[in-house]
Design an enzyme around this catalytic site. Structure first.
Site, PDB file in Angstrom:
ATOM      1  N   ASP A  79       0.826  -1.211   0.000  1.00 16.25           N
ATOM      2  CA  ASP A  79       0.000   0.000   0.000  1.00 16.25           C
ATOM      3  C   ASP A  79       0.860   1.260   0.000  1.00 16.25           C
ATOM      4  O   ASP A  79       2.050   1.225   0.299  1.00 16.25           O
ATOM      5  CB  ASP A  79      -0.945   0.013   1.195  1.00 16.25           C
ATOM      6  CG  ASP A  79      -0.215   0.005   2.526  1.00 16.25           C
ATOM      7  OD1 ASP A  79       0.727  -0.797   2.676  1.00 16.25           O
ATOM      8  OD2 ASP A  79      -0.584   0.792   3.428  1.00 16.25           O
ATOM      9  N   GLU A 146      -0.037  -0.969   5.755  1.00 20.03           N
ATOM     10  CA  GLU A 146       1.070  -0.536   6.611  1.00 20.03           C
ATOM     11  C   GLU A 146       0.968   0.941   6.931  1.00 20.03           C
ATOM     12  O   GLU A 146       1.298   1.378   8.039  1.00 20.03           O
ATOM     13  CB  GLU A 146       2.405  -0.845   5.923  1.00 20.03           C
ATOM     14  CG  GLU A 146       3.638  -0.625   6.801  1.00 20.03           C
ATOM     15  CD  GLU A 146       4.213   0.784   6.754  1.00 20.03           C
ATOM     16  OE1 GLU A 146       5.119   1.079   7.543  1.00 20.03           O
ATOM     17  OE2 GLU A 146       3.743   1.604   5.921  1.00 20.03           O
TER      18      GLU A 146
END
Length: 498
Positions: A79, A146
């Site tokens: 991400d 994350e």
């Protein structure tokens, strides 16, 4: 020097970086990139696991002669932070990034680049796709979310991981070895709104703060950059002593882990107070231009009269509490390390402020390399919330990654660097959240290191990645993998145990 993307993609790392830049991968929107990684593995007959959190683990057998070398885990996250310049129509849910090259730097156009952490994904894919790179058995672990909750790392089932050596590729400084990081927690202070009827015959204005540099709420927190939410609080507090205005809405920031670059307040006031408001805002522009002449020289406060006027505004009590919250919620460096000169030990960032029909939320990310200090900041935030008549909640609590005095993988990277470049590599720690801390709690005796190329202005639309650093860091990484064959792992383990 690469002059165009077509030329750049001839390098295997940038081939995959450009490819994944066509796939939306904002935090919480990773299904498409996760499925892409699974297809990639299937097409190459590699073992792959995709879990409920959309984490992907891909395993590749050792090349000839490396069968007896310990398995190496290569780890990063899929991400990215989705930030864009105001007025940009880019839709992170579906639009590909518009990449461009300026000199040695790769940018996206008016958006974050996603080098944090697309570089790790690109490294991993290039390595998995290779046929001629010598390496031990590999376990590539690419996690989700994350940048927001670290949910992916928290959801990893360690039964799927065999390795005890972790190479995290989420560092942002080349020619340095990252060996520890801070823990963190997202703190949300919620203030209930009491509404009242708006005064008659008023003018509605938007006070906006923009032009700030922003940056990563951990790595850049010590650079003295302006926080738009905190500055808005100062302006509103000052105005409240001289102008009869009401607040309709306050908002600022987009991501809790980014220093907010923009914030605004929608206010209502009598038309005869507009002149005074204009004078005050002009004065605040001068004040902030002076205060931030080094770190944020483009800071700007503007007022714009708008047509839409709400029938309800904050009550006087709510308005006072909202301004007080903006003023007193801690922000910035809270303590410096006494063990490592120049290292931020604890900090907090008031990253996001939002107004809904019932409440105002103030979201901060608090970080510390010392667990007790992290929770001291949480307790302080709770007291502030309670004094103001609000509530506090926490989320995404992740542990610090402590420094390991004896580390075989660190020693291997140090030796390889010395051989390749003739000098010692710099050992660093970072005041930011790295998934290593979570993985260390899940996998006993895990030995970790973090590397990465030079990237700048991460979490901002000015994020850029050094092309030469990326290729050089890649070559260094491959050099280390090659050296794993002759490294005396057993001797290093004995030394660590003793």
């Amino acid at each position: 020097m690469h002059n165009n993307l077509e030329d750049l993609t001839k390098h295997p790392v940038f081939h995959y970086f450009v490819e994944i830049s066509n796939i939306p991968r904002g935090s919480g929107n990773e299904k498409e990139i996760s499925d892409y990684l699974v297809r990639f593995a299937h097409e190459r007959n590699l073992e792959v696991i995709q879990d409920q959190a959309l984490n992907v683990i891909i395993k590749k057998a050792a090349t000839s002669g490396y069968e007896n070398v310990p398995t190496v885990i290569i780890q990063g996250h899929m991400d990215m932070v989705c930030e864009k310049n105001k007025g940009n129509a880019h839709d992170f849910e579906k639009d590909p990034l518009q990449l461009r090259i300026i000199g040695d730097m790769l940018y996206a156009t008016d958006t974050t680049l996603g080098a944090d952490n697309g570089v790790a994904v690109a490294y991993a894919l290039a390595l998995l796709d290779s046929q001629d790179i010598p390496h031990p058995s590999l376990e590539v672990l690419i996690t989700t979310e994350e940048e927001t909750t670290m949910r992916g790392a928290h959801e990893i089932n360690p039964v799927h991981i065999d390795g005890k050596i972790l190479v995290n590729i989420d560092s942002e400084e080349d020619r340095k070895l990252l060996v520890s990081s801070a823990g963190g927690v997202i703190v949300t202070q919620t203030l209930p709104i009491s509404w009242e009827q708006a005064p008659k015959q008023v003018v509605t204005c938007c006070i906006s703060i923009s032009g700030l540099y922003g940056g990563h709420s951990g790595i850049d927190i010590d650079k003295g950059r302006g926080n738009a939410n905190k500055l808005l609080g100062r302006v509103l507090y000052d105005l409240s002593s001289e102008l009869p205005y009401s607040i309709q809405k306050i908002s600022g920031g987009l991501k809790v882990n980014a220093i907010p670059r923009e914030a605004e307040a929608i206010i209502q006031l009598p038309s005869n107070a507009i002149k005074k408001l204009t004078e005050k805002i002009k004065n605040w522009n001068s004040i902030l231009k002076h205060e931030f002449r080094v770190s944020d020289s483009n800071v700007c406060i503007e007022i714009e009269q708008i047509d839409t006027t709400s029938a309800k505004v904050f009550s006087k009590a709510t308005m006072d509490k909202a301004i007080a919250a903006l003023m007193v919620i801690p922000n910035g460096v809270q303590s410096m390390s006494r063990a490592l000169e120049g290292l931020v030990e604890s900090s907090t960032n008031l990253g996001v402020v939002t107004t809904s029909a019932t409440e105002i939320k103030f979201e901060s990310e608090s970080r510390s390399s010392i667990k007790s200090l992290k929770y001291a900041m949480v307790h302080q935030a709770r007291i502030i919330a309670e004094i103001l008549g609000g509530e506090l909640s926490t989320d995404s609590d992740y542990p610090e990654w402590p420094y390991r005095p004896e580390s075989p993988i660190r020693k291997l990277f140090e030796e390889a660097y010395k051989e390749k470049y003739g000098t010692d590599i710099e050992i660093i720690t970072v005041h930011a959240g790295i998934e290593c801390g979570i993985l260390l709690e899940k996998i006993p005796d895990l030995d970790a290191i973090s590397i990465g190329p030079d990237m700048y202005c991460v979490h901002t639309p000015n994020e850029h990645l050094s092309i030469s650093s990326t290729t050089e860091n890649w070559e260094y990484f491959l050099y280390v993998l090659k050296k794993t064959k002759n490294f005396n792992w057993q001797r290093e383990r004995v030394n660590v145990i003793s």
